[in-house]
Design a protein around this motif. Structure first.
Motif, PDB file in Angstrom:
ATOM      1  N   GLY A 604      64.198  80.331   8.639  1.00  0.00           N
ATOM      2  CA  GLY A 604      65.391  80.849   7.974  1.00  0.00           C
ATOM      3  C   GLY A 604      66.617  80.061   8.379  1.00  0.00           C
ATOM      4  O   GLY A 604      66.532  79.002   9.005  1.00  0.00           O
ATOM      5  N   TYR A 605      67.777  80.578   8.002  1.00  0.00           N
ATOM      6  CA  TYR A 605      69.050  79.933   8.297  1.00  0.00           C
ATOM      7  C   TYR A 605      69.059  78.481   7.814  1.00  0.00           C
ATOM      8  O   TYR A 605      69.618  77.590   8.432  1.00  0.00           O
ATOM      9  N   GLN A 606      68.365  78.213   6.688  1.00  0.00           N
ATOM     10  CA  GLN A 606      68.306  76.867   6.117  1.00  0.00           C
ATOM     11  C   GLN A 606      67.792  75.853   7.139  1.00  0.00           C
ATOM     12  O   GLN A 606      68.327  74.757   7.302  1.00  0.00           O
ATOM     13  N   SER A 607      66.722  76.210   7.819  1.00  0.00           N
ATOM     14  CA  SER A 607      66.196  75.357   8.888  1.00  0.00           C
ATOM     15  C   SER A 607      65.502  74.117   8.330  1.00  0.00           C
ATOM     16  O   SER A 607      64.807  74.181   7.313  1.00  0.00           O
ATOM     17  N   LEU A 608      65.692  73.017   9.023  1.00  0.00           N
ATOM     18  CA  LEU A 608      64.941  71.786   8.776  1.00  0.00           C
ATOM     19  C   LEU A 608      63.946  71.615   9.916  1.00  0.00           C
ATOM     20  O   LEU A 608      64.250  71.911  11.069  1.00  0.00           O
ATOM     21  N   GLN A 609      62.748  71.117   9.594  1.00  0.00           N
ATOM     22  CA  GLN A 609      61.719  70.927  10.611  1.00  0.00           C
ATOM     23  C   GLN A 609      61.621  69.453  10.970  1.00  0.00           C
ATOM     24  O   GLN A 609      61.446  68.603  10.092  1.00  0.00           O
ATOM     25  N   ILE A 610      61.727  69.173  12.253  1.00  0.00           N
ATOM     26  CA  ILE A 610      61.696  67.796  12.756  1.00  0.00           C
ATOM     27  C   ILE A 610      60.600  67.682  13.812  1.00  0.00           C
ATOM     28  O   ILE A 610      60.272  68.646  14.506  1.00  0.00           O
ATOM     29  N   SER A 658      64.906  57.119  10.049  1.00  0.00           N
ATOM     30  CA  SER A 658      63.941  58.080   9.525  1.00  0.00           C
ATOM     31  C   SER A 658      64.385  58.617   8.166  1.00  0.00           C
ATOM     32  O   SER A 658      65.569  58.704   7.860  1.00  0.00           O
ATOM     33  N   HIS A 659      63.389  59.010   7.352  1.00  0.00           N
ATOM     34  CA  HIS A 659      63.705  59.676   6.084  1.00  0.00           C
ATOM     35  C   HIS A 659      64.431  60.993   6.327  1.00  0.00           C
ATOM     36  O   HIS A 659      65.204  61.452   5.491  1.00  0.00           O
ATOM     37  N   MET A 660      64.182  61.599   7.485  1.00  0.00           N
ATOM     38  CA  MET A 660      64.844  62.876   7.801  1.00  0.00           C
ATOM     39  C   MET A 660      66.355  62.703   7.904  1.00  0.00           C
ATOM     40  O   MET A 660      67.095  63.667   7.741  1.00  0.00           O
ATOM     41  N   PHE A 661      66.803  61.488   8.171  1.00  0.00           N
ATOM     42  CA  PHE A 661      68.247  61.253   8.261  1.00  0.00           C
ATOM     43  C   PHE A 661      68.914  61.528   6.919  1.00  0.00           C
ATOM     44  O   PHE A 661      69.982  62.144   6.851  1.00  0.00           O
ATOM     45  N   ASP A 662      68.275  61.087   5.837  1.00  0.00           N
ATOM     46  CA  ASP A 662      68.819  61.356   4.497  1.00  0.00           C
ATOM     47  C   ASP A 662      68.811  62.855   4.201  1.00  0.00           C
ATOM     48  O   ASP A 662      69.749  63.385   3.592  1.00  0.00           O
ATOM     49  N   VAL A 663      67.751  63.542   4.634  1.00  0.00           N
ATOM     50  CA  VAL A 663      67.673  64.990   4.443  1.00  0.00           C
ATOM     51  C   VAL A 663      68.784  65.676   5.226  1.00  0.00           C
ATOM     52  O   VAL A 663      69.436  66.611   4.732  1.00  0.00           O
ATOM     53  N   LEU A 664      69.007  65.231   6.456  1.00  0.00           N
ATOM     54  CA  LEU A 664      70.078  65.807   7.270  1.00  0.00           C
ATOM     55  C   LEU A 664      71.439  65.623   6.603  1.00  0.00           C
ATOM     56  O   LEU A 664      72.258  66.537   6.570  1.00  0.00           O
ATOM     57  N   LYS A 665      71.679  64.418   6.075  1.00  0.00           N
ATOM     58  CA  LYS A 665      72.971  64.139   5.434  1.00  0.00           C
ATOM     59  C   LYS A 665      73.199  65.059   4.235  1.00  0.00           C
ATOM     60  O   LYS A 665      74.320  65.471   3.957  1.00  0.00           O
ATOM     61  N   SER A 667      71.625  68.130   3.767  1.00  0.00           N
ATOM     62  CA  SER A 667      71.431  69.560   4.010  1.00  0.00           C
ATOM     63  C   SER A 667      72.185  70.116   5.201  1.00  0.00           C
ATOM     64  O   SER A 667      72.367  71.330   5.299  1.00  0.00           O
ATOM     65  N   SER A 668      72.590  69.262   6.116  1.00  0.00           N
ATOM     66  CA  SER A 668      73.200  69.765   7.344  1.00  0.00           C
ATOM     67  C   SER A 668      74.581  70.342   7.078  1.00  0.00           C
ATOM     68  O   SER A 668      75.396  69.764   6.354  1.00  0.00           O
ATOM     69  N   VAL A 669      74.839  71.499   7.691  1.00  0.00           N
ATOM     70  CA  VAL A 669      76.153  72.125   7.585  1.00  0.00           C
ATOM     71  C   VAL A 669      77.149  71.431   8.509  1.00  0.00           C
ATOM     72  O   VAL A 669      78.326  71.275   8.183  1.00  0.00           O
ATOM     73  N   GLN A 670      76.684  71.024   9.682  1.00  0.00           N
ATOM     74  CA  GLN A 670      77.524  70.314  10.656  1.00  0.00           C
ATOM     75  C   GLN A 670      76.779  69.037  11.073  1.00  0.00           C
ATOM     76  O   GLN A 670      76.118  69.002  12.114  1.00  0.00           O
ATOM     77  N   LEU A 671      76.893  67.999  10.260  1.00  0.00           N
ATOM     78  CA  LEU A 671      76.089  66.791  10.451  1.00  0.00           C
ATOM     79  C   LEU A 671      76.331  66.151  11.812  1.00  0.00           C
ATOM     80  O   LEU A 671      75.385  65.831  12.535  1.00  0.00           O
ATOM     81  N   GLU A 672      77.609  65.962  12.186  1.00  0.00           N
ATOM     82  CA  GLU A 672      77.889  65.279  13.453  1.00  0.00           C
ATOM     83  C   GLU A 672      77.369  66.074  14.642  1.00  0.00           C
ATOM     84  O   GLU A 672      76.839  65.513  15.595  1.00  0.00           O
ATOM     85  N   ARG A 673      77.512  67.398  14.582  1.00  0.00           N
ATOM     86  CA  ARG A 673      76.986  68.224  15.670  1.00  0.00           C
ATOM     87  C   ARG A 673      75.466  68.093  15.768  1.00  0.00           C
ATOM     88  O   ARG A 673      74.905  67.931  16.859  1.00  0.00           O
ATOM     89  N   ARG A 708      72.582  77.397  13.751  1.00  0.00           N
ATOM     90  CA  ARG A 708      72.703  77.758  15.158  1.00  0.00           C
ATOM     91  C   ARG A 708      72.504  76.584  16.109  1.00  0.00           C
ATOM     92  O   ARG A 708      72.699  76.715  17.308  1.00  0.00           O
ATOM     93  N   GLY A 709      72.057  75.456  15.593  1.00  0.00           N
ATOM     94  CA  GLY A 709      71.810  74.293  16.445  1.00  0.00           C
ATOM     95  C   GLY A 709      70.370  73.842  16.361  1.00  0.00           C
ATOM     96  O   GLY A 709      69.761  73.885  15.290  1.00  0.00           O
TER      97      GLY A 709
END
Length: 917
Positions: A604-610, A658-665, A667-673, A708-709
């Motif tokens: 939940g909380y729009q989680s990404l799996q790494i 990584s391809h996950m970097f594009d996903v993070l960019k 989907s992430s709410v706080q990318l730099e954090r 949440r981090g």
């Protein structure tokens, strides 16, 4: 108190590259005589030293050179012996050369790894044993020889000599080497050195790279690598050192025909190619994968000027070729220049009204040679353009040869790089010949031209990453890390090659990695009770003999996702799922489950799996891994790796590949954090690798990233024999606390690290002009960032720098008070040192402290001699050296005082020989 040093590790190679006399063994005038070909090449190439032919048949002369029947009949021993004799006599000849005092031999005879002597040992191995006691260095066997343009020396069986140039080549394949020479001659490209190593009995690839790195005639280094021979740590060390000052490209093929040399990929990695990419990138070099790319890279190595930046402008007399080039540039991660307004205005004056007003520039099919030249010239003046690629498609309006001449004239009058692509064949060959003769890089297709440009861009990017000043160092939680070491030690003492799930989560906790809370049960009823206690939805994992190990989820026989039950709410759901999991395990493993792990669901909380972790490669040792998380097989498609140890810059780069970097960019709410926290986790894993050498594998999968981090949900850890990192880690154990002699000020003596760059610059700026002159033997200005990075980001395998550092007295932070350096040769025979103390701290005893530190360090690592030289006016350094036990003597030729101290006695004849040489 200060003085300078020079590196001595490759002095012996001068006997190969700059011999004053050469003897060719096995030389004759018979057709297909390798020795005869080599002797003929030496003569034809204009070698100016003394030549000797040796053949047991007793010829009077071979190709006009006096021939002797036996080594013992030579009037004098040569600097270099070239052995082209039949395989059965090579080992004995090497022994006799050693007895006779010859110190360098190049063996061109092939097949010695397959030829065996009477006791079944290969001739290659026999040569290694026979050569060592006499200190004779061996190049080969099975090499093509060497060519040195500055010395007019063609000591090879190549059918062509090399042209003079600034590229040094070293390869493992002799035949690929001769093909490279043939191609380069056709392109009018030259070399300073050209060499193939063959089997590499003694002199290996790292030694040659070190020599090229110090050679003033070498601007760039080109390496052809089939497979790794010897230590990966030595190779990466030499590559990292060379690439700091020179452009280095490596051709590494993926095909290995010898099954003994097949590189099995690390656990969790789909193929070895990924690992070689990571290793070579970490060394700051550029890898090419095909011969075509190597040829194109050689064009750029030989002919491109220093890179100003990465922004490329494209110009052509048609949009089709421009589109091909643009597509390739963007696919490779390149950057198109954004033309400034002044350039666009100026281009309007020379281009048709309907031109596209932006880069890439279409000059249209009616473009004349004059238009090509005018547009190219305007682009070279644009501050937003770092390089220009001129693409020419043949038309009647723009004759190829005339257009080439006009573009060449523009290129001669600009500091920017101009690459060219003259498409076609029948009318383009003459044009490309003009361009080759002018020294400009030219290519047949737009894609090749872009690839060649991107090789230079990649090298520039690698260098920037290597030289980035790391973030300030934060001392680890030492007490927790001691507990982590004990945890691993206890598991090994019990005979286990893994950590239990609870131990693995505890390990993460000791390194301050957020990990999901887990509870454990022995049976199904225990699982149900834990689920009731937790409340809400839970996840249940059954544990057995296989899933305690990392990276086993891609096992189709036992896929890891069969061991999980997710989103369980009611007690009945929990009991049913746990029972089903238990039966599944009993079907596969007779001993049944080893217990259950129960966690509250964290989805939940729009989680990404790494997925991140640690694995171990059979060639390059420990690797850090980052990519897509989850338990499906397709995570392998996003598996990126990097060699530890890591700093913040390297951790960010691993994530960005990584391809996950594009996903993070996206989907992430706080990318730099999120990037900061992920980088911090990778650095902590890197720290684990250094501090826990028995850690064979560690997998965090999945690691959740959400609002949440970050949170590690599942982890598995395997153990094994202690590992050795391919890149030397920071030697924290060498740190010690001291007090200054007069003031009593507290300080620390420790190895320098990259984070010290700012304080090292401040330290340098405190030195007087006299201290700088004594240290460097000449007056010099303020060091650049590149120089400071080279001084602080050192390779602890080949040099050591100890600093005295103390808290600043009137403001926060630390300052450097003094530094001592020691550079050790490749065989750990000699080390050369330099020392400098801040001017206002003379008399505090820091010089003696640092010198004793480096003496103890070199003695402990087995170095035989510590040495250096100082100006005759530097009486304080000479006095300190004598007080510490150095023997000082005056070198009239260099006008310096040399200081030497024996630290350890030689135990082998070859060591004694090196000390004399």
């Amino acid at each position: 108190m200060a003085y300078g040093v020079s590196l001595v590790s490759t002095r012996y190679l001068k006997r190969f590259f700059k011999p004053k006399s050469i003897a060719v063994f096995g030389a004759s005038e018979k057709e297909n005589s390798m020795g005869g070909v080599v002797l003929h090449n030496l003569i034809e190439g204009g070698y100016e030293g003394k030549l000797i032919a040796v053949n047991k048949r007793g010829y009077d002369k071979v190709h006009g050179i006096t021939c002797y029947s036996h080594l013992s009949k030579l009037p004098e021993m040569p600097d270099l012996a070239i052995v082209c004799s039949p395989p059965e006599g090579v080992a004995d000849l090497v022994r006799r050369l050693g007895i006779s005092g010859v110190k360098a031999a190049m063996i061109l005879t092939g097949g010695l790894s397959r030829s065996r002597n009477r006791v079944g040992k290969t001739v290659r191995d026999e040569i290694m044993e026979l050569a060592k006691p006499y200190g004779i260095r061996i190049l080969g066997p099975d090499c093509m020889g060497m060519l040195v343009s500055s010395n007019h020396m063609n000591a090879s069986f190549s059918h062509l000599n090399i042209r003079k140039g600034k590229v040094s080549y070293v390869g493992q394949s002799g035949l690929l080497g001769t093909a490279m020479i043939d191609w380069a001659n056709g392109q009018e490209i030259g070399f300073s050195h050209f060499l193939t190593l063959g089997e590499g009995v003694d002199i290996d690839l790292p030694s040659i790279i070190d020599y090229y790195a110090q050679d003033p005639y070498t601007q760039s280094i080109l390496i052809q690598l089939d497979h790794l021979v010897g230590s990966s740590r030595n190779l990466l060390s030499s590559l990292r050192s060379a690439s700091r000052n020179k452009l280095v490209l490596v051709l590494k093929s993926n095909m290995i025909f010898d099954e003994d040399k097949v590189h099995q990929p690390a656990l969790g990695i789909k193929d070895e190619d990924l690992v070689y990419d990571a290793a070579l990138r970490r060394a700051g070099v550029v890898r090419v994968k095909t011969v075509d790319q190597l040829y194109n890279a050689l064009e750029t190595l030989s002919r491109m000027k220093p890179m100003r930046g990465e922004r490329l402008a494209l110009v052509c007399n048609g949009m089709g070729p421009n589109a091909l080039a643009t597509d390739q540039l963007l696919r490779k991660g390149g950057e198109l220049s954004q033309l400034c307004d002044e350039t666009v205005t100026a281009l309007k004056e020379v281009l048709p009204d309907h031109w596209n007003l932006k880069n890439p520039i279409d000059m249209h099919a009616d473009a004349t040679p004059e238009r090509f030249a005018q547009v190219t010239k305007l682009l070279t003046k644009d501050p937003n353009v770092d390089a220009v690629l001129v693409i020419h498609a043949p038309t009647r309006m723009a004759p190829g040869a005339e257009t080439a001449k006009q573009v060449i004239e523009v290129a001669r009058n600009t500091p920017r790089n101009i690459l060219t692509c003259w498409m076609g064949r029948s009318t383009a060959i003459e044009s490309r010949n003009y361009i080759n003769a002018a020294g400009l890089p030219t290519f047949i297709t737009p894609e090749e031209a872009v690839d060649a440009f991107m090789h230079m861009v990649e090298f520039r990017r690698n260098q920037e990453v290597m030289r980035q000043t790391p973030a300030p160092f934060i001392d680890p939680n030492v007490q927790n890390h001691i507990q982590a070491k004990n945890l691993v030690a206890n598991a090994l003492a019990e005979g286990r090659d893994y950590l239990t799930h609870s131990e693995a989560t505890d390990l993460l906790d000791q390194y301050d990695i957020p990990v999901s809370h887990s509870e454990y049960a022995d049976d199904v009823e225990g699982v149900v009770e834990l689920a009731k206690k937790m409340g809400g939805t839970v996840a249940v994992k059954v544990m057995h003999t296989e899933n305690v190990y990392p990276f086993n989820y891609d096992n189709r026989q036992s896929p890891r996702w069969k061991d999980l039950a997710l989103d369980l709410f009611s007690p009945e759901e929990v009991r049913q799922a746990a029972t089903k999991l238990s039966f599944r395990v009993q079907e596969r493993f007779p001993e049944g489950p080893k217990g259950f792990c129960v966690q509250q669901m964290k989805r939940g909380y729009q989680s990404l799996q790494i997925n991140m972790g640690i694995t171990r490669d059979p060639v390059f040792g420990p690797l850090l891994l980052f990519g897509k998380g989850g338990y499906s097989v397709d995570v392998l498609a996003d598996r990126q790796v990097m060699l530890p140890p890591l700093n913040l810059s390297l951790a960010r780069r691993l994530i960005s590949t990584s391809h996950m970097f594009d996903v993070l960019k996206e989907s992430s709410v706080q990318l730099e954090r999120d990037l900061e926290q992920l980088s911090d986790l990778l650095i902590k894993l890197s720290q684990m690798v250094v501090e826990l050498p028995n850690l064979k594998g560690l997998e965090i999968n999945p690691l959740l990233v959400n609002r949440r981090g970050v949170l590690a949900v599942d982890v598995a850890v395997s153990l094994g024999e202690p590992s050795v990192l391919a890149i030397s880690p920071y030697p924290e154990y060498l740190s010690e606390h001291i007090s200054l002699r007069k003031s009593g000020r507290k300080a620390i003596v420790r190895a320098i690290r990259g984070e010290d760059e700012p304080s090292h610059l401040a330290f340098y700026n405190t030195l007087s002009a006299e201290s700088i002159r004594l240290r460097y033997f000449y007056s010099r200005g303020i060091p650049t960032h590149q120089e400071l990075a080279n001084w602080t980001q050192i390779d602890y395998d080949r040099e050591m720098a100890f600093i005295v550092t103390a808290p600043k007295q009137n403001e926060p932070g630390w300052e450097t008070l003094g530094v001592v350096r020691a550079v050790t040769d490749a065989d750990n025979v000699r080390a050369e040192f330099s020392v400098v103390i801040r001017d206002d701290l003379q008399g505090e005893g820091l010089g003696a402290v640092l010198m004793q530190k480096v003496i103890d360090y070199c003695k402990e690592r087995g170095t035989l001699m510590l040495m250096g030289s100082t100006l005759t006016s530097n009486k304080s350094m000479q006095g300190l050296a004598q007080k510490l036990g150095f023997k000082n003597h005056y070198n009239m030729e260099e006008d310096v005082v040399e200081m030497e101290m024996m630290l350890n006695e030689p135990t082998e004849d070859w060591q004694r020989s090196r000390l004399k040489g």
